[in-house]
Enzyme design. Structure first.
Site, PDB file in Angstrom:
ATOM      1  N   ARG A  48       0.886  -1.175   0.000  1.00 11.81           N
ATOM      2  CA  ARG A  48       0.000   0.000   0.000  1.00 11.81           C
ATOM      3  C   ARG A  48       0.918   1.217   0.000  1.00 11.81           C
ATOM      4  NH1 ARG A  48      -5.496   1.247   1.779  1.00 11.81           N
ATOM      5  NH2 ARG A  48      -5.591   3.326   2.681  1.00 11.81           N
ATOM      6  N   HIS A  54      -7.191   1.127  -6.844  1.00 13.96           N
ATOM      7  CA  HIS A  54      -7.548   0.434  -5.594  1.00 13.96           C
ATOM      8  C   HIS A  54      -8.347  -0.833  -5.961  1.00 13.96           C
ATOM      9  CE1 HIS A  54      -7.999  -0.251  -1.478  1.00 13.96           C
ATOM     10  NE2 HIS A  54      -8.703   0.792  -1.093  1.00 13.96           N
ATOM     11  N   GLN A  96     -10.501  -2.990  -3.341  1.00 16.98           N
ATOM     12  CA  GLN A  96     -11.739  -2.372  -2.879  1.00 16.98           C
ATOM     13  C   GLN A  96     -12.860  -2.575  -3.890  1.00 16.98           C
ATOM     14  OE1 GLN A  96     -12.385  -0.640   0.205  1.00 16.98           O
ATOM     15  NE2 GLN A  96     -14.409  -1.140  -0.598  1.00 16.98           N
ATOM     16  N   ASP A 150     -16.394   8.661  -2.354  1.00 17.35           N
ATOM     17  CA  ASP A 150     -15.189   8.529  -1.536  1.00 17.35           C
ATOM     18  C   ASP A 150     -14.941   9.881  -0.878  1.00 17.35           C
ATOM     19  OD1 ASP A 150     -12.859   7.573  -0.419  1.00 17.35           O
ATOM     20  OD2 ASP A 150     -11.733   7.421  -2.291  1.00 17.35           O
ATOM     21  N   CYS A 195     -16.085   3.431   0.479  1.00 17.69           N
ATOM     22  CA  CYS A 195     -14.976   2.558   0.869  1.00 17.69           C
ATOM     23  C   CYS A 195     -14.470   2.821   2.283  1.00 17.69           C
ATOM     24  CB  CYS A 195     -13.833   2.672  -0.142  1.00 17.69           C
ATOM     25  SG  CYS A 195     -13.133   4.322  -0.304  1.00 17.69           S
ATOM     26  N   ARG A 219     -14.085  -6.939   2.071  1.00 18.71           N
ATOM     27  CA  ARG A 219     -12.683  -6.799   1.696  1.00 18.71           C
ATOM     28  C   ARG A 219     -11.920  -8.058   2.103  1.00 18.71           C
ATOM     29  NH1 ARG A 219      -9.862  -1.903   1.406  1.00 18.71           N
ATOM     30  NH2 ARG A 219      -7.983  -3.192   1.330  1.00 18.71           N
TER      31      ARG A 219
END
Length: 316
Positions: free
Chosen positions: A104, A131, A134, A230, A270, A298
């Site tokens: 990450r 991402h 996700q 988001d 998310c 997830r």
């Protein structure tokens, strides 16, 4: 087995994604029934974090333990990616000691350089550009709620022809939604403030057929099966926070936007969320919201992903 990496959604074919959705459903069923399932016993996952995380760390770490494996957790100070040691050298060393690496970080170039020199599969836990884990979770969550067949099983083709409204920043999430739409046959209605649009070249799309752009977020939400957003300021862009608050003021997902979507439309985020900014509390805490299922999922889709990268298509 040929080493595969999952650095962006388009790294896998549509058929592979459909397999992951179905496999995640079976792995989740085992988890909910307290069935011990340890296909990755004696395997080790290295997690490298240059960007802090709650959900990414917990979902990968808990998931790997549940599959019978173990985890090595490295932070910025531990890993020194590209600083004390070239990324290429770090990849060569770390990948000789573990079976799987999740990173990450900030730039997509870092994870691509690491993967190029890794002897084991590398997973993108988040970069500035993409991402993918996700969006795997988001699509799986949608299928759980709106994509079951007559026998109550997930039908991955139930995504085809659907409409997803993306309201907010043209960020890594938006890029990945567009890749997913192009692969899996649904359409993204994209609405961002001026100056924050998605860059089609970054998203790596072959055409613009799988998305439509709307200046008005209300129009983007009309007839949508899913409305999602988001935070307005992603990690690494904190210096722009006040400027973004002003620019995004009309892009807060509220009850009115949900009313113009389909009556059975879902809402996703998310997380972490800022109630009163990118989404109103009555939406994220309301009956159409599936954010908590989305967060849990997830872990389940990532378990399916890790199993697939290490063992291929497992049937049991």
């Amino acid at each position: 087995m040929t080493i595969r990496h999952f650095l962006q959604f388009s790294d896998f074919t549509a058929d592979e994604h459909r397999w992951l959705f179905q496999r995640a459903a079976e792995i989740k069923r085992k988890f909910k029934n307290y069935e011990k399932y340890h296909p990755l016993a004696d395997r080790t996952l290295a997690m490298i974090f240059e960007k802090a995380s709650t959900r990414t760390r917990v979902s990968f770490e808990a998931g790997m333990y549940q599959l019978g494996g173990s985890v090595v957790h490295l932070t910025t100070g531990d890993s020194q990616l590209g600083r004390a040691e070239p990324i290429e050298d770090s990849a060569k060393v770390i990948s000789r000691m573990v079976d799987l690496v999740m990173i990450r970080t900030f730039g997509q170039d870092k994870i691509e350089r690491f993967a190029e020199h890794s002897r084991v599969p590398v997973i993108n836990g988040l970069t500035n550009e993409f991402h993918p884990c996700q969006i795997l979770a988001d699509l799986f969550t949608f299928l759980e709620h709106r994509g079951l067949d007559a026998q109550g099983r997930i039908d991955p083709r139930a995504l085809e022809g659907r409409v997803v409204a993306w309201v907010g920043d043209g960020n890594n999430m938006a890029n990945t939604w567009l890749q997913a739409a192009e692969l899996l046959g649904f359409t993204v209605h994209l609405s961002t403030p001026s100056g924050y649009e998605v860059n089609q070249d970054v998203a790596g799309l072959r055409s613009a057929d799988s998305y439509k752009v709307f200046a008005d977020p209300m129009e983007a939400c009309q007839g949508a099966d899913l409305v999602t957003t988001d935070v307005w300021t992603s990690m690494g862009f904190e210096a722009e926070n006040e400027e973004r608050r002003k620019a995004f003021a009309n892009w807060c997902v509220d009850a009115e936007m949900m009313r113009v979507a389909r009556p059975d439309a879902l809402f996703m985020h998310c997380l972490p969320a800022h109630r009163g900014e990118e989404v109103q509390a009555e939406v994220i805490d309301g009956p159409q919201s599936v954010v908590w299922d989305e967060a849990e999922n997830r872990m389940h889709v990532q378990k399916a992903l890790m199993e697939y990268l290490l063992l291929g298509r497992v049937t049991d």
